[in-house]
Design a protein around this motif. Structure first.
Motif, PDB file in Angstrom:
ATOM      1  N   THR A  53       6.907  22.338  32.733  1.00 22.81           N
ATOM      2  CA  THR A  53       8.012  22.439  31.787  1.00 22.81           C
ATOM      3  C   THR A  53       9.323  22.374  32.560  1.00 22.81           C
ATOM      4  O   THR A  53       9.423  22.866  33.684  1.00 22.81           O
ATOM      5  CB  THR A  53       7.964  23.720  30.930  1.00 22.81           C
ATOM      6  OG1 THR A  53       8.012  24.864  31.764  1.00 22.81           O
ATOM      7  CG2 THR A  53       6.726  23.751  30.048  1.00 22.81           C
ATOM      8  N   VAL A  54      10.281  21.725  31.954  1.00 25.62           N
ATOM      9  CA  VAL A  54      11.640  21.614  32.484  1.00 25.62           C
ATOM     10  C   VAL A  54      12.549  22.186  31.407  1.00 25.62           C
ATOM     11  O   VAL A  54      12.621  21.624  30.311  1.00 25.62           O
ATOM     12  CB  VAL A  54      12.010  20.149  32.805  1.00 25.62           C
ATOM     13  CG1 VAL A  54      13.430  20.059  33.332  1.00 25.62           C
ATOM     14  CG2 VAL A  54      11.016  19.533  33.772  1.00 25.62           C
ATOM     15  N   ASP A  55      13.151  23.333  31.715  1.00 32.15           N
ATOM     16  CA  ASP A  55      13.963  24.036  30.717  1.00 32.15           C
ATOM     17  C   ASP A  55      13.168  24.215  29.421  1.00 32.15           C
ATOM     18  O   ASP A  55      13.662  23.951  28.320  1.00 32.15           O
ATOM     19  CB  ASP A  55      15.280  23.302  30.459  1.00 32.15           C
ATOM     20  CG  ASP A  55      16.149  23.202  31.694  1.00 32.15           C
ATOM     21  OD1 ASP A  55      16.045  24.081  32.571  1.00 32.15           O
ATOM     22  OD2 ASP A  55      16.919  22.230  31.799  1.00 32.15           O
ATOM     23  N   ASP A  56      11.908  24.634  29.563  1.00 31.68           N
ATOM     24  CA  ASP A  56      10.985  24.905  28.450  1.00 31.68           C
ATOM     25  C   ASP A  56      10.582  23.656  27.662  1.00 31.68           C
ATOM     26  O   ASP A  56      10.032  23.760  26.573  1.00 31.68           O
ATOM     27  CB  ASP A  56      11.547  25.970  27.501  1.00 31.68           C
ATOM     28  CG  ASP A  56      11.643  27.327  28.163  1.00 31.68           C
ATOM     29  OD1 ASP A  56      10.759  27.655  28.981  1.00 31.68           O
ATOM     30  OD2 ASP A  56      12.603  28.069  27.873  1.00 31.68           O
ATOM     31  N   ARG A  57      10.829  22.472  28.204  1.00 31.06           N
ATOM     32  CA  ARG A  57      10.406  21.224  27.553  1.00 31.06           C
ATOM     33  C   ARG A  57       9.242  20.658  28.347  1.00 31.06           C
ATOM     34  O   ARG A  57       9.315  20.514  29.572  1.00 31.06           O
ATOM     35  CB  ARG A  57      11.574  20.229  27.531  1.00 31.06           C
ATOM     36  CG  ARG A  57      11.296  18.964  26.742  1.00 31.06           C
ATOM     37  CD  ARG A  57      12.550  18.110  26.654  1.00 31.06           C
ATOM     38  NE  ARG A  57      13.120  17.794  27.955  1.00 31.06           N
ATOM     39  CZ  ARG A  57      12.864  16.673  28.626  1.00 31.06           C
ATOM     40  NH1 ARG A  57      12.054  15.756  28.133  1.00 31.06           N
ATOM     41  NH2 ARG A  57      13.432  16.465  29.793  1.00 31.06           N
ATOM     42  N   LEU A  58       8.157  20.332  27.672  1.00 34.10           N
ATOM     43  CA  LEU A  58       6.966  19.804  28.320  1.00 34.10           C
ATOM     44  C   LEU A  58       7.226  18.401  28.866  1.00 34.10           C
ATOM     45  O   LEU A  58       7.745  17.536  28.153  1.00 34.10           O
ATOM     46  CB  LEU A  58       5.816  19.767  27.306  1.00 34.10           C
ATOM     47  CG  LEU A  58       4.426  19.529  27.827  1.00 34.10           C
ATOM     48  CD1 LEU A  58       4.007  20.610  28.817  1.00 34.10           C
ATOM     49  CD2 LEU A  58       3.439  19.481  26.662  1.00 34.10           C
ATOM     50  N   VAL A  59       6.879  18.198  30.146  1.00 38.32           N
ATOM     51  CA  VAL A  59       7.172  16.938  30.837  1.00 38.32           C
ATOM     52  C   VAL A  59       5.993  16.567  31.724  1.00 38.32           C
ATOM     53  O   VAL A  59       5.369  17.434  32.342  1.00 38.32           O
ATOM     54  CB  VAL A  59       8.437  17.106  31.724  1.00 38.32           C
ATOM     55  CG1 VAL A  59       8.668  15.924  32.630  1.00 38.32           C
ATOM     56  CG2 VAL A  59       9.662  17.383  30.878  1.00 38.32           C
ATOM     57  N   CYS A  60       5.696  15.282  31.806  1.00 39.28           N
ATOM     58  CA  CYS A  60       4.730  14.787  32.795  1.00 39.28           C
ATOM     59  C   CYS A  60       5.493  14.622  34.104  1.00 39.28           C
ATOM     60  O   CYS A  60       6.410  13.798  34.202  1.00 39.28           O
ATOM     61  CB  CYS A  60       4.135  13.455  32.362  1.00 39.28           C
ATOM     62  SG  CYS A  60       2.975  13.596  31.004  1.00 39.28           S
ATOM     63  N   SER A  61       5.119  15.412  35.109  1.00 46.57           N
ATOM     64  CA  SER A  61       5.878  15.391  36.368  1.00 46.57           C
ATOM     65  C   SER A  61       5.718  14.079  37.125  1.00 46.57           C
ATOM     66  O   SER A  61       6.537  13.776  37.986  1.00 46.57           O
ATOM     67  CB  SER A  61       5.490  16.575  37.247  1.00 46.57           C
ATOM     68  OG  SER A  61       4.128  16.541  37.613  1.00 46.57           O
ATOM     69  N   CYS A  62       4.712  13.280  36.790  1.00 47.61           N
ATOM     70  CA  CYS A  62       4.547  11.977  37.449  1.00 47.61           C
ATOM     71  C   CYS A  62       5.581  10.971  36.956  1.00 47.61           C
ATOM     72  O   CYS A  62       5.801   9.940  37.596  1.00 47.61           O
ATOM     73  CB  CYS A  62       3.132  11.432  37.260  1.00 47.61           C
ATOM     74  SG  CYS A  62       2.745  10.867  35.582  1.00 47.61           S
ATOM     75  N   LEU A  63       6.230  11.275  35.830  1.00 47.36           N
ATOM     76  CA  LEU A  63       7.239  10.367  35.270  1.00 47.36           C
ATOM     77  C   LEU A  63       8.664  10.834  35.529  1.00 47.36           C
ATOM     78  O   LEU A  63       9.609  10.132  35.192  1.00 47.36           O
ATOM     79  CB  LEU A  63       7.044  10.228  33.754  1.00 47.36           C
ATOM     80  CG  LEU A  63       5.735   9.603  33.300  1.00 47.36           C
ATOM     81  CD1 LEU A  63       5.691   9.544  31.779  1.00 47.36           C
ATOM     82  CD2 LEU A  63       5.541   8.228  33.899  1.00 47.36           C
ATOM     83  N   MET A  64       8.812  12.010  36.111  1.00 45.62           N
ATOM     84  CA  MET A  64      10.129  12.579  36.361  1.00 45.62           C
ATOM     85  C   MET A  64      10.509  12.380  37.821  1.00 45.62           C
ATOM     86  O   MET A  64       9.749  12.750  38.718  1.00 45.62           O
ATOM     87  CB  MET A  64      10.093  14.080  36.042  1.00 45.62           C
ATOM     88  CG  MET A  64      11.369  14.809  36.334  1.00 45.62           C
ATOM     89  SD  MET A  64      11.130  16.571  36.005  1.00 45.62           S
ATOM     90  CE  MET A  64      12.676  17.196  36.612  1.00 45.62           C
ATOM     91  N   LEU A  65      11.657  11.822  38.062  1.00 40.71           N
ATOM     92  CA  LEU A  65      12.136  11.742  39.430  1.00 40.71           C
ATOM     93  C   LEU A  65      12.503  13.137  39.903  1.00 40.71           C
ATOM     94  O   LEU A  65      13.083  13.931  39.157  1.00 40.71           O
ATOM     95  CB  LEU A  65      13.341  10.809  39.533  1.00 40.71           C
ATOM     96  CG  LEU A  65      13.050   9.330  39.297  1.00 40.71           C
ATOM     97  CD1 LEU A  65      14.343   8.531  39.273  1.00 40.71           C
ATOM     98  CD2 LEU A  65      12.092   8.798  40.349  1.00 40.71           C
ATOM     99  N   ALA A  66      12.170  13.463  41.133  1.00 42.03           N
ATOM    100  CA  ALA A  66      12.445  14.794  41.670  1.00 42.03           C
ATOM    101  C   ALA A  66      13.932  15.119  41.630  1.00 42.03           C
ATOM    102  O   ALA A  66      14.321  16.270  41.393  1.00 42.03           O
ATOM    103  CB  ALA A  66      11.900  14.908  43.089  1.00 42.03           C
ATOM    104  N   ALA A  67      14.771  14.127  41.829  1.00 37.37           N
ATOM    105  CA  ALA A  67      16.216  14.339  41.801  1.00 37.37           C
ATOM    106  C   ALA A  67      16.690  14.849  40.434  1.00 37.37           C
ATOM    107  O   ALA A  67      17.720  15.519  40.340  1.00 37.37           O
ATOM    108  CB  ALA A  67      16.945  13.059  42.167  1.00 37.37           C
ATOM    109  N   GLU A  68      15.937  14.557  39.396  1.00 38.56           N
ATOM    110  CA  GLU A  68      16.303  15.014  38.056  1.00 38.56           C
ATOM    111  C   GLU A  68      16.137  16.521  37.879  1.00 38.56           C
ATOM    112  O   GLU A  68      16.598  17.081  36.885  1.00 38.56           O
ATOM    113  CB  GLU A  68      15.465  14.291  37.005  1.00 38.56           C
ATOM    114  CG  GLU A  68      15.751  12.819  36.908  1.00 38.56           C
ATOM    115  CD  GLU A  68      14.858  12.127  35.898  1.00 38.56           C
ATOM    116  OE1 GLU A  68      15.383  11.699  34.853  1.00 38.56           O
ATOM    117  OE2 GLU A  68      13.636  12.032  36.155  1.00 38.56           O
ATOM    118  N   ALA A  69      15.499  17.181  38.825  1.00 38.39           N
ATOM    119  CA  ALA A  69      15.306  18.631  38.744  1.00 38.39           C
ATOM    120  C   ALA A  69      16.590  19.393  39.045  1.00 38.39           C
ATOM    121  O   ALA A  69      16.672  20.600  38.776  1.00 38.39           O
ATOM    122  CB  ALA A  69      14.207  19.065  39.710  1.00 38.39           C
TER     123      ALA A  69
END
Length: 160
Positions: A53-69
């Protein structure tokens, strides 16, 4: 190419890391931060094994660039238990044998936890819909769905 410096919070802990611009959040979690609970099942967002979860939103971490964290709050499967005390979902999955090989289990647990935070009283249809992005090739989903529903009922009972 220069590495990017990212400051974030992971499982309640302030965290900083360096990453290449093309690194996914899954890459960084597993390879840089030794948080190996999230699994790479497909690398294309189709299986849910890498769910966070990113800010309580469910996300597939394989699709998220690390810089977006940068500046966000990340939660992984490693953040579900409190020390040696399992989260109620983890405990119920064990009790009901709602897991088999374990590849999908972290992602299913993270997704189920996100559901129960948004809706503490889901119907079976809502559970099945919410977990539709998590593929399990072993259990057939019935035990998973029952475990989520029973956990929801127990958590509601404990809150009353």
């Amino acid at each position: 190419m220069a590495k990017l410096h990212v400051t974030t919070t992971i499982n309640g802990e302030p965290t900083e890391f360096l990453c290449e611009p093309h690194h996914t959040m899954l890459d960084v979690l597993r390879d840089n931060l030794d948080l190996t609970g999230s699994k790479e099942g497909c690398g294309s967002g189709d299986c849910g094994a890498c769910s966070i979860t990113v800010d309580d939103r469910l996300v597939c971490s394989c699709l998220m660039l690390a810089a977006e964290a940068e500046g966000h709050e990340i939660k992984t499967i490693e953040g579900m238990a409190e020390g040696d005390k399992l989260h109620p979902l983890q405990q119920k999955f064990l009790e009901m044998a709602a897991l088999q090989c374990g590849i999908c289990t972290p992602g299913v647990l993270v997704a189920a936890d996100a559901l129960l935070k948004k809706n503490p009283n889901p119907s079976e249809t809502e559970v099945r819909y919410w977990l539709a992005g998590n593929l399990c090739r072993c259990t057939g989903y019935d035990k998973i769905v029952r475990a989520v529903l029973e956990t929801a009922a127990e958590m509601r009972g404990a809150a009353e």
